[in-house]
Design an enzyme around this catalytic site. Structure first.
Site, PDB file in Angstrom:
ATOM      1  N   TYR A  49       0.840  -1.196   0.000  1.00 54.56           N
ATOM      2  CA  TYR A  49       0.000   0.000   0.000  1.00 54.56           C
ATOM      3  C   TYR A  49       0.880   1.252   0.000  1.00 54.56           C
ATOM      4  O   TYR A  49       0.691   2.186  -0.769  1.00 54.56           O
ATOM      5  CB  TYR A  49      -0.918  -0.022   1.228  1.00 54.56           C
ATOM      6  CG  TYR A  49      -1.782   1.203   1.363  1.00 54.56           C
ATOM      7  CD1 TYR A  49      -2.991   1.307   0.673  1.00 54.56           C
ATOM      8  CD2 TYR A  49      -1.394   2.268   2.172  1.00 54.56           C
ATOM      9  CE1 TYR A  49      -3.785   2.435   0.776  1.00 54.56           C
ATOM     10  CE2 TYR A  49      -2.184   3.400   2.286  1.00 54.56           C
ATOM     11  CZ  TYR A  49      -3.382   3.481   1.591  1.00 54.56           C
ATOM     12  OH  TYR A  49      -4.148   4.606   1.693  1.00 54.56           O
ATOM     13  N   ASP A  50       1.893   1.239   0.875  1.00 59.48           N
ATOM     14  CA  ASP A  50       2.794   2.388   0.952  1.00 59.48           C
ATOM     15  C   ASP A  50       3.488   2.635  -0.380  1.00 59.48           C
ATOM     16  O   ASP A  50       3.713   3.779  -0.772  1.00 59.48           O
ATOM     17  CB  ASP A  50       3.841   2.182   2.050  1.00 59.48           C
ATOM     18  CG  ASP A  50       3.229   2.370   3.431  1.00 59.48           C
ATOM     19  OD1 ASP A  50       2.095   2.882   3.502  1.00 59.48           O
ATOM     20  OD2 ASP A  50       3.886   1.993   4.428  1.00 59.48           O
ATOM     21  N   SER A  95     -22.413  27.240  14.937  1.00 59.90           N
ATOM     22  CA  SER A  95     -21.438  27.978  14.138  1.00 59.90           C
ATOM     23  C   SER A  95     -21.634  29.466  14.410  1.00 59.90           C
ATOM     24  O   SER A  95     -22.444  29.845  15.249  1.00 59.90           O
ATOM     25  CB  SER A  95     -21.603  27.643  12.672  1.00 59.90           C
ATOM     26  OG  SER A  95     -22.923  27.913  12.295  1.00 59.90           O
ATOM     27  N   GLU A 129     -11.530  37.943  20.689  1.00 60.16           N
ATOM     28  CA  GLU A 129     -10.461  36.937  20.711  1.00 60.16           C
ATOM     29  C   GLU A 129     -10.218  36.403  19.308  1.00 60.16           C
ATOM     30  O   GLU A 129     -11.103  36.490  18.457  1.00 60.16           O
ATOM     31  CB  GLU A 129     -10.871  35.781  21.632  1.00 60.16           C
ATOM     32  CG  GLU A 129     -12.008  34.951  21.044  1.00 60.16           C
ATOM     33  CD  GLU A 129     -12.767  34.121  22.072  1.00 60.16           C
ATOM     34  OE1 GLU A 129     -13.470  34.722  22.911  1.00 60.16           O
ATOM     35  OE2 GLU A 129     -12.656  32.890  22.013  1.00 60.16           O
ATOM     36  N   LYS A 131      -9.994  34.051  16.109  1.00 61.31           N
ATOM     37  CA  LYS A 131     -10.746  32.895  15.626  1.00 61.31           C
ATOM     38  C   LYS A 131      -9.719  31.901  15.095  1.00 61.31           C
ATOM     39  O   LYS A 131      -9.068  32.138  14.080  1.00 61.31           O
ATOM     40  CB  LYS A 131     -11.722  33.309  14.523  1.00 61.31           C
ATOM     41  CG  LYS A 131     -12.600  32.170  14.050  1.00 61.31           C
ATOM     42  CD  LYS A 131     -13.719  32.698  13.179  1.00 61.31           C
ATOM     43  CE  LYS A 131     -14.726  31.629  12.848  1.00 61.31           C
ATOM     44  NZ  LYS A 131     -14.176  30.526  12.041  1.00 61.31           N
ATOM     45  N   ASP A 133      -8.029  28.763  13.379  1.00 57.15           N
ATOM     46  CA  ASP A 133      -8.380  27.981  12.199  1.00 57.15           C
ATOM     47  C   ASP A 133      -7.997  26.523  12.426  1.00 57.15           C
ATOM     48  O   ASP A 133      -6.961  26.056  11.955  1.00 57.15           O
ATOM     49  CB  ASP A 133      -7.643  28.566  10.984  1.00 57.15           C
ATOM     50  CG  ASP A 133      -8.335  28.188   9.692  1.00 57.15           C
ATOM     51  OD1 ASP A 133      -9.412  27.570   9.750  1.00 57.15           O
ATOM     52  OD2 ASP A 133      -7.791  28.525   8.629  1.00 57.15           O
ATOM     53  N   ARG A 152     -17.021  18.176  16.209  1.00 54.69           N
ATOM     54  CA  ARG A 152     -18.261  18.923  16.062  1.00 54.69           C
ATOM     55  C   ARG A 152     -19.255  18.193  15.158  1.00 54.69           C
ATOM     56  O   ARG A 152     -20.444  18.206  15.392  1.00 54.69           O
ATOM     57  CB  ARG A 152     -17.942  20.294  15.459  1.00 54.69           C
ATOM     58  CG  ARG A 152     -19.150  21.111  15.138  1.00 54.69           C
ATOM     59  CD  ARG A 152     -18.724  22.520  14.767  1.00 54.69           C
ATOM     60  NE  ARG A 152     -19.880  23.334  14.540  1.00 54.69           N
ATOM     61  CZ  ARG A 152     -20.474  23.488  13.365  1.00 54.69           C
ATOM     62  NH1 ARG A 152     -19.986  22.872  12.305  1.00 54.69           N
ATOM     63  NH2 ARG A 152     -21.521  24.245  13.231  1.00 54.69           N
ATOM     64  N   TYR A 241     -12.275  27.850  24.481  1.00 58.81           N
ATOM     65  CA  TYR A 241     -12.939  29.159  24.401  1.00 58.81           C
ATOM     66  C   TYR A 241     -14.449  29.082  24.628  1.00 58.81           C
ATOM     67  O   TYR A 241     -15.144  30.070  24.520  1.00 58.81           O
ATOM     68  CB  TYR A 241     -12.657  29.831  23.051  1.00 58.81           C
ATOM     69  CG  TYR A 241     -12.985  28.980  21.842  1.00 58.81           C
ATOM     70  CD1 TYR A 241     -14.309  28.664  21.539  1.00 58.81           C
ATOM     71  CD2 TYR A 241     -11.987  28.484  21.018  1.00 58.81           C
ATOM     72  CE1 TYR A 241     -14.616  27.866  20.455  1.00 58.81           C
ATOM     73  CE2 TYR A 241     -12.290  27.690  19.924  1.00 58.81           C
ATOM     74  CZ  TYR A 241     -13.601  27.384  19.658  1.00 58.81           C
ATOM     75  OH  TYR A 241     -13.926  26.593  18.590  1.00 58.81           O
ATOM     76  N   LYS A 305     -17.979  38.280  21.527  1.00 59.33           N
ATOM     77  CA  LYS A 305     -19.079  37.619  22.251  1.00 59.33           C
ATOM     78  C   LYS A 305     -19.581  38.548  23.353  1.00 59.33           C
ATOM     79  O   LYS A 305     -18.766  39.183  24.032  1.00 59.33           O
ATOM     80  CB  LYS A 305     -18.578  36.326  22.912  1.00 59.33           C
ATOM     81  CG  LYS A 305     -18.030  35.310  21.924  1.00 59.33           C
ATOM     82  CD  LYS A 305     -17.339  34.144  22.618  1.00 59.33           C
ATOM     83  CE  LYS A 305     -16.689  33.236  21.570  1.00 59.33           C
ATOM     84  NZ  LYS A 305     -15.807  32.233  22.154  1.00 59.33           N
ATOM     85  N   LYS A 329     -14.283  38.420  10.046  1.00 57.54           N
ATOM     86  CA  LYS A 329     -13.317  37.668   9.248  1.00 57.54           C
ATOM     87  C   LYS A 329     -12.259  38.581   8.617  1.00 57.54           C
ATOM     88  O   LYS A 329     -12.537  39.727   8.276  1.00 57.54           O
ATOM     89  CB  LYS A 329     -14.047  36.904   8.124  1.00 57.54           C
ATOM     90  CG  LYS A 329     -15.056  35.889   8.604  1.00 57.54           C
ATOM     91  CD  LYS A 329     -14.434  34.749   9.385  1.00 57.54           C
ATOM     92  CE  LYS A 329     -14.056  33.562   8.558  1.00 57.54           C
ATOM     93  NZ  LYS A 329     -15.118  32.811   7.967  1.00 57.54           N
ATOM     94  N   CYS A 426     -30.785  17.942 -18.528  1.00 59.38           N
ATOM     95  CA  CYS A 426     -31.951  17.247 -19.077  1.00 59.38           C
ATOM     96  C   CYS A 426     -32.478  17.866 -20.369  1.00 59.38           C
ATOM     97  O   CYS A 426     -33.422  17.347 -20.966  1.00 59.38           O
ATOM     98  CB  CYS A 426     -33.076  17.177 -18.047  1.00 59.38           C
ATOM     99  SG  CYS A 426     -33.904  18.739 -17.763  1.00 59.38           S
ATOM    100  N   CYS A 452     -35.648  16.025 -14.285  1.00 63.75           N
ATOM    101  CA  CYS A 452     -34.257  16.427 -14.511  1.00 63.75           C
ATOM    102  C   CYS A 452     -33.345  15.627 -13.581  1.00 63.75           C
ATOM    103  O   CYS A 452     -33.464  15.721 -12.363  1.00 63.75           O
ATOM    104  CB  CYS A 452     -34.104  17.915 -14.250  1.00 63.75           C
ATOM    105  SG  CYS A 452     -32.406  18.471 -14.376  1.00 63.75           S
TER     106      CYS A 452
HETATM  107  S1  IVH Z   1     -17.203  30.422  19.586  1.00 63.92           S
HETATM  108  C1  IVH Z   1     -21.515  29.306  20.140  1.00 63.92           C
HETATM  109  N1  IVH Z   1     -14.689  31.165  19.517  1.00 63.92           N
HETATM  110  O1  IVH Z   1     -15.356  28.871  14.534  1.00 63.92           O
HETATM  111  C2  IVH Z   1     -20.280  29.804  19.534  1.00 63.92           C
HETATM  112  N2  IVH Z   1     -15.477  29.679  17.825  1.00 63.92           N
HETATM  113  O2  IVH Z   1     -17.469  29.561  12.686  1.00 63.92           O
HETATM  114  C3  IVH Z   1     -19.237  28.783  19.431  1.00 63.92           C
HETATM  115  N3  IVH Z   1     -13.752  28.977  16.261  1.00 63.92           N
HETATM  116  O3  IVH Z   1     -17.270  25.990  15.026  1.00 63.92           O
HETATM  117  C4  IVH Z   1     -18.052  29.193  18.718  1.00 63.92           C
HETATM  118  N4  IVH Z   1     -12.092  30.076  17.165  1.00 63.92           N
HETATM  119  O4  IVH Z   1     -14.759  25.828  15.404  1.00 63.92           O
HETATM  120  C5  IVH Z   1     -15.659  30.448  18.918  1.00 63.92           C
HETATM  121  N5  IVH Z   1     -12.472  31.828  19.582  1.00 63.92           N
HETATM  122  C6  IVH Z   1     -13.443  31.125  19.016  1.00 63.92           C
HETATM  123  C7  IVH Z   1     -13.203  30.341  17.884  1.00 63.92           C
HETATM  124  C8  IVH Z   1     -14.253  29.636  17.304  1.00 63.92           C
HETATM  125  C9  IVH Z   1     -12.456  29.246  16.192  1.00 63.92           C
HETATM  126  C10 IVH Z   1     -14.477  28.109  15.304  1.00 63.92           C
HETATM  127  C11 IVH Z   1     -15.286  27.010  15.909  1.00 63.92           C
HETATM  128  C12 IVH Z   1     -16.677  27.198  15.379  1.00 63.92           C
HETATM  129  C13 IVH Z   1     -16.435  28.054  14.184  1.00 63.92           C
HETATM  130  C14 IVH Z   1     -17.652  28.885  13.865  1.00 63.92           C
END
Ligand code: IVH
Length: 703
Positions: A49-50, A95, A129, A131, A133, A152, A241, A305, A329, A426, A452
């Protein structure tokens, strides 16, 4: 079989042969993956496989154009989900909504204040805070000990990755501190540092194994290793978080909870701040943006938040995202490449979507070769032509877009693009409908409805999806396969599958990737859905403009599917039936038209008759259905002291009541606060029940 063939050294291959071999290898490796991961029955040794993987990687190294989005070296996670047990989240993992500029941050703050009934200049704190990735994970602690960890997934159900998570050094096995709640679910992001990611990729490449596209994919793939010992070799990290189920709440603010998480032994992000205004939030965003490159890990924005948890609770959620939080973003990353072709995809509702096929190009760490062109008008407005050099952009998990054309690089023979007027799937006419204001819709749609094939497959996927019929074991891949083989062409066919199989029509158990147990489970999960809540059933039909909320509104109004159907069938323009649908709170003209269009269409009728022979829509499932105000029409009047109007409306909706702005014979209940005037008088005249705001809370069993 490929491995029996003599292998020409890679540097002696021409591009055509390399592509052919790469394709054959992809098929063979995928087949081995299926046998290994799904059937537990590998047919080659690890070494063999490798060797296949290594050769595949070598081909891509020598011919980089082979490394496309579909390449096996780009696939996230080694293991298909079959290997991990499912975990239902006690509290869904939500989300976040997005904002992209300063104005939208101000709007977010204003929206929150309006909902809470606060003055524009009233003080209100937000945390701010980075976000991260990575991928989010929930970690359940009981009596301070970690007992379960899950990804999740779709927000409601994730995968059990307890064994793998236990290998992550930054995740405590036992919570620190004497006073930890009996049940405590910590949530946060599993991620990988950039430097660790690069080193890992080097090791992977040297071993001829999969290289990852970016640290996030790498974190996801590393966490989902079948063997926890393999995860242990991966440099994963975790920032806490958020939280899920708690037996008691250790703090009353978001920032207090973050401190608690830190004291309990988690890494929390040092760039988290409490901000007192939108301007401070934006300033903090700029500060984080400036530090972005030097952080050592990938972030794709900043999350704000509401700090006060009691206010968070009042704000609640809209569909899948909290009203009390938003992600700001970072701007999208861009690159330039050549547009080779424009393909037209047909969606579930028949919408024709143009897709740009591009020369592969790296944008923000990911190779992109497809981008959306949105619609016909966008192509014309930007004057995009096949052969053009174009600028594309990609932001987070959003589909890449074509931003503009580099006109100075346009080939002399490039012709304006002619958008097709027939459906490529179609051959039916594709038209642009009239919109609400009498204008022309931007989207061109196939009129082929259920005949279709492109729509049929998508409709079937929607029909089986989680919020619709939720048929386990009938995912997108199986539906595509069953459709292609002619087993399932319309929803009713799903429910006759077992009988046809028993009659020897296709012998599913013999099919590759199926087998005795999975077929039995599939039939059982189909049977479980022969009775289904009517709101889900309506949603599952995939009627244009009928999402979950409208499906619930129709179900609530009509009670049974037959009542809806018999009304909607007669709901031609100008009829009383059309007016009845139109008058449902929150529905209106355009939705009523879509409902009528669906039910008057003959072949939908036939498909429905077939389906209703198999499935019985049952009373609506909803917290609303057993609420004492369900189905009632409520008017809120006077100045409410505990609720803002928005909040009152959201509560009413949640408990199944309809809100109306004026009192009439149809009103069932008036909730009156101080200063109520003519509406209250009218309610008394009509003999309608009037209650106080406090009584509303009691009625809806909120206290
Ligand atoms: S709070 C109820 N805080 O972003 C709110 N999310 O787009 C829960 N993420 O599924 C999310 N850094 O995977 C929150 N400082 C942060 C985050 C964060 C990354 C992600 C998380 C979430 C997604 C939503």
């Amino acid at each position: 079989m490929w491995r029996m063939m003599k292998r020409t050294p890679v540097d002696q291959l021409n591009a055509t042969d390399a592509r052919a071999e790469h394709g054959r290898l992809a098929e063979e490796i995928s087949a081995h993956d299926r046998r290994y991961y799904q059937d537990d029955a590998p047919t080659v040794s690890d070494a063999e496989y490798d060797a296949l993987r290594r050769r595949y990687g070598e081909l891509e190294q020598a011919f980089p154009e082979l490394r496309t989005d579909e390449s096996l070296t780009r696939k996230v996670g080694a293991a298909p989900s079959a290997k991990f047990a499912k975990v239902r989240h006690a509290v869904p993992m939500l989300s976040l909504g997005n904002v992209f500029d300063d104005g939208e941050v101000h709007e977010f703050v204003e929206r929150v204040k309006r909902f809470l009934g606060l003055k524009e200049n009233a003080p209100l704190d937000f945390t701010s805070e980075p976000k991260i990735d990575g991928l989010s994970c929930t970690l359940r602690y009981e009596k301070g000990e970690i007992v379960q960890a899950a990804t999740r997934g779709d927000g409601f159900e994730g995968e059990d990755v307890t064994a793998n998570v236990r290998t992550i050094a930054e995740i405590p096995h036992r919570l620190k501190g004497r006073h930890v709640p009996e049940v405590f679910e910590a949530r946060g992001e599993v991620y990988m540092n950039r430097a660790d990611f690069s080193a890992l990729n080097e090791r992977q490449a040297a071993a001829g194994r999969m290289v990852y596209a970016n640290p996030r994919n790498s974190a996801a793939g590393s966490l989902r290793q079948i063997d926890a010992a393999a995860t242990a070799q991966r440099p994963l990290r975790f920032f806490a978080y958020a939280w899920g189920e708690l037996s008691e709440q250790p703090a009353s603010t978001q920032s207090g909870m973050i401190d608690f998480l830190h004291r309990a032994g988690f890494q929390t992000n040092r760039l988290t701040r409490v901000c007192h205004s939108a301007d401070e939030m934006i300033a903090h965003y700029r500060e984080i943006e400036a530090k972005r490159a030097s952080l050592g890990y990938d972030i794709d924005g900043v999350v704000y938040k509401v700090d006060d948890l009691a206010l968070q609770a009042r704000l609640g959620f809209v569909s899948r995202a909290p009203r009390w939080a938003v992600a700001h973003k970072f701007p999208a990353e861009r690159a330039t490449t050549v547009l080779r072709a424009i393909d037209i995809q047909v969606g579930r509702t028949g919408a024709l979507t143009p897709v740009a096929r591009l020369d592969p190009v790296t944008v923000g760490g990911v190779v992109v070769q497809n981008a959306t062109l949105h619609n016909e008008d966008e192509i014309a407005r930007k004057d995009i032509r096949v052969g053009d050099t174009v600028v594309i952009q990609r932001a987070g998990d959003v589909i890449p877009q074509v931003v503009e054309v580099a006109f100075d690089k346009r080939p002399f023979d490039a012709r304006p693009y002619q958008f097709p007027h027939v459906c490529p799937a179609c051959g039916s006419a594709a038209v642009r409908e009239t919109d609400e204001k009498g204008g022309v819709e931007v989207v061109r749609r196939c009129t082929g409805g259920l005949i279709c094939p492109a729509q049929a497959v998508e409709r079937l996927k929607h029909f089986c999806s989680r919020l619709a019929m939720d048929i386990e074991g009938l995912g997108d891949r199986q539906i595509e396969l069953f459709y292609e083989k002619g087993l399932i062409r319309q929803p009713a066919d799903i429910f006759t599958l077992q009988a046809r199989d028993a009659a020897g029509e296709f012998n599913l158990r013999e099919w590759e990737g199926f087998g005795e147990t999975s077929v039995r489970n599939l039939f059982a999960s189909i049977d479980q859905r022969r009775r289904i809540a009517v709101n889900r059933f309506i949603y599952a039909l995939g009627i244009r403009r009928i999402g979950e909320t409208n499906a619930r509104r129709l179900a609530r109004h009509f009670g049974t599917f037959e009542a809806l159907r018999s009304c909607a069938r007669k709901a031609v323009e100008g009829s009383d039936e059309r007016a009845e649908i139109n008058d449902i709170d929150g529905v209106g003209d355009v939705v009523a038209e879509a409902v009528a269009d669906f039910f008057v269409e003959d072949h939908n009728e036939k498909a429905l008759d077939d389906l209703l022979r198999e499935v019985q829509p049952a009373p609506m499932e909803d917290i609303a259905s057993d609420s004492p105000v369900a189905g009632k029409t409520v008017v809120f009047t006077g100045s409410l002291e505990r609720l803002t109007r928005d909040e009152a409306k959201a509560q009413a909706d949640r408990f199944g009541a309809k809100v109306s702005g004026s009192v009439s014979k149809k009103t069932d209940l008036v909730v009156a606060g101080p200063g109520a005037g003519s509406k209250l008088t009218k309610a008394h005249e009509l003999g309608i029940e009037v209650i106080s705001e406090d009584e509303w809370f009691k009625r809806t069993r909120q206290e």
